[in-house]
Design an enzyme around this catalytic site. Structure first.
Site, PDB file in Angstrom:
ATOM      1  N   SER A 150       0.567  -1.362  -0.014  1.00 59.53           N
ATOM      2  CA  SER A 150       0.050   0.256  -0.059  1.00 59.53           C
ATOM      3  C   SER A 150       1.051   1.253   0.135  1.00 59.53           C
ATOM      4  CB  SER A 150      -0.982  -0.046   1.062  1.00 59.53           C
ATOM      5  OG  SER A 150      -1.986   0.839   0.902  1.00 59.53           O
ATOM      6  N   GLU A 244      -9.603  -3.617  -6.469  1.00 54.95           N
ATOM      7  CA  GLU A 244      -9.007  -2.391  -5.788  1.00 54.95           C
ATOM      8  C   GLU A 244      -9.273  -1.143  -6.509  1.00 54.95           C
ATOM      9  OE1 GLU A 244      -5.134  -2.820  -3.624  1.00 54.95           O
ATOM     10  OE2 GLU A 244      -5.032  -4.692  -4.284  1.00 54.95           O
ATOM     11  N   HIS A 274      -7.536  -5.392  -0.469  1.00 53.55           N
ATOM     12  CA  HIS A 274      -6.336  -4.554  -0.372  1.00 53.55           C
ATOM     13  C   HIS A 274      -5.543  -5.360   0.501  1.00 53.55           C
ATOM     14  CE1 HIS A 274      -3.835  -1.105  -0.566  1.00 53.55           C
ATOM     15  NE2 HIS A 274      -4.033  -1.236   0.710  1.00 53.55           N
TER      16      HIS A 274
END
Length: 315
Positions: A150, A244, A274
């Site tokens: 991320s 996502e 995610h």
């Protein structure tokens, strides 16, 4: 789709996604929520977890995972996700433990400074400093892999750009799990996958970017590496889920890197949340993804080491 992935998607959709619909990010609430729900996996047999908190010119703040057996030839420098404003090495031990043991690599999980107390470029400064510390400690660049998820995935890519631009020797490779690479929020999947993504509303990314950036330019390549030059970067492994909102952050990086001549292994995984790699060892998809990442790291570091060995003259 495994039942474990289905359950994980249901949980994050019910508990996390509603938070991302709120117009203002409550940093303290996010940090408290993460701290309450941190699950620490069992330490692998023969491995040890130690904290490091240097105050040197190139500080290392975070956690080492090392083994008692023969010295590990590979070192993984890991950057956790959390939008640059919450989470920690502790919250990401599940993926770090799994990646370290499967890649047979000692791993340092960096505790970089968080926004809004420490806005951009503090996280990047810490990441570059950590890498320089490894080099100063005698760790060969060709034995290092950088990885992150991320925001940490975006930070890993931004670190590569900063290292290259600073003429530092580059690591053997980088592994990017669902990387957040465009803080200007121009990806089409922010709209097309809004509602499909079990964790995020698409509009939440712009709000999170503001927490990290403040008044900084969201297209600065060191904040949003999508806007940087990708030439001369080491091989990249990128994994992302097909639902996502960050799908286009990963897709565009893969396309741009390949156009620049970078070796890219790009994987789109169906029906996973995610950062699904953090669900290892519970989720079969996470276990397979981490195993592929470990294979990639082993192969890249072996190739880099072989290429940089001195030539041997046979008389």
């Amino acid at each position: 789709m495994s039942w474990q992935s289905a359950l994980a998607c249901w949980i994050v959709r019910r508990r996390l996604r509603p938070e991302t619909a709120k117009p203002v990010i409550d940093v303290a609430r996010a940090r408290a929520y993460a701290a309450r729900r941190v699950w620490t996996p069992k330490l692998p047999a023969g491995w040890h977890l130690t904290e490091r908190n240097d105050a040197n010119d190139f500080p290392l703040r975070g956690e080492w995972l090392t083994a008692d057996a023969e010295p590990r030839q590979t070192t993984i420098l890991y950057f956790h996700g959390g939008g640059y404003y919450f989470c920690s090495p502790r919250s990401h031990r599940s993926v770090v433990f799994a990646l370290a043991t499967q890649a047979n690599a000692r791993t340092f999980s960096l505790d970089y400074r968080l926004a809004p107390e420490h806005r951009f470029p503090c996280a990047l400064d810490d990441a570059v400093s950590a890498y320089r510390r490894l080099l100063a400690d005698g760790v060969p660049a060709q034995s290092i892999a950088i990885a992150g998820d991320s925001a940490g995935g975006g930070l890993a890519l931004a670190t590569l750009l900063a290292l290259r631009d600073g003429s530092y020797p580059l690591p053997a490779c980088a592994v990017l799990f669902s990387p957040w690479t465009d803080l200007a929020s121009t990806g089409g999947s922010l709209v097309t996958n809004d509602g499909r993504d079990p964790m995020f509303h698409g509009a939440a990314l712009a709000r999170a970017a503001k927490v990290y950036l403040g008044d900084a330019d969201p297209t600065n390549p060191y904040a949003s590496p999508l806007y940087g030059r990708f030439d001369d970067l080491p091989p990249l492994l990128i994994q992302v889920g097909d639902t996502e909102v960050l799908l286009d952050d990963a897709t565009r990086v893969a396309e741009k890197a390949r156009a620049a001549g970078v070796i890219v292994d790009f994987e789109i995984w169906p029906n996973v949340p995610h950062g699904f790699q953090l669900f290892a060892p519970f989720m079969p998809e996470a276990n397979r993804a981490v195993a592929r990442a470990a294979d990639f790291i082993r192969g890249a570091t072996a190739n880099a080491t072989a290429q940089r060995l001195p030539e041997i003259s046979i008389v």
